[in-house]
Design an enzyme around this catalytic site. Sequence first.
Site, short mmCIF file in Angstrom:
data_model
loop_
_atom_site.label_atom_id
_atom_site.label_comp_id
_atom_site.label_asym_id
_atom_site.label_seq_id
_atom_site.Cartn_x
_atom_site.Cartn_y
_atom_site.Cartn_z
N PRO A 2 0.83 -1.20 0.00
CA PRO A 2 0.00 0.00 0.00
C PRO A 2 0.87 1.26 0.00
CG PRO A 2 -0.62 -1.47 1.78
CD PRO A 2 0.64 -1.99 1.20
N TYR A 3 0.37 2.26 -0.70
CA TYR A 3 1.02 3.57 -0.74
C TYR A 3 -0.05 4.60 -0.41
CZ TYR A 3 3.16 7.79 -2.67
OH TYR A 3 3.66 9.06 -2.83
#
Length: 68
Positions: A2-3
Amino acid sequence: MPYVNIRVTNEGVTAQQKAELISGVTELLQKVLHKNPATTVVVIDEIETDNWGIGGEQVTNLRKKGKS
């Protein structure tokens, strides 16, 4: 991996507050989406209020008028 990108105006956000945001977002992604904290990336961008507009006006001007 995830970013998460958090954007805030550069009006006195402390290092401690940023650390809490990074920790809290990472924990939330782990809890809700079962994401591995070791591979979770959180980036905080601080934006000059002259570079942030709401309703056609710079936030700098809105702050001066007490509107935001």
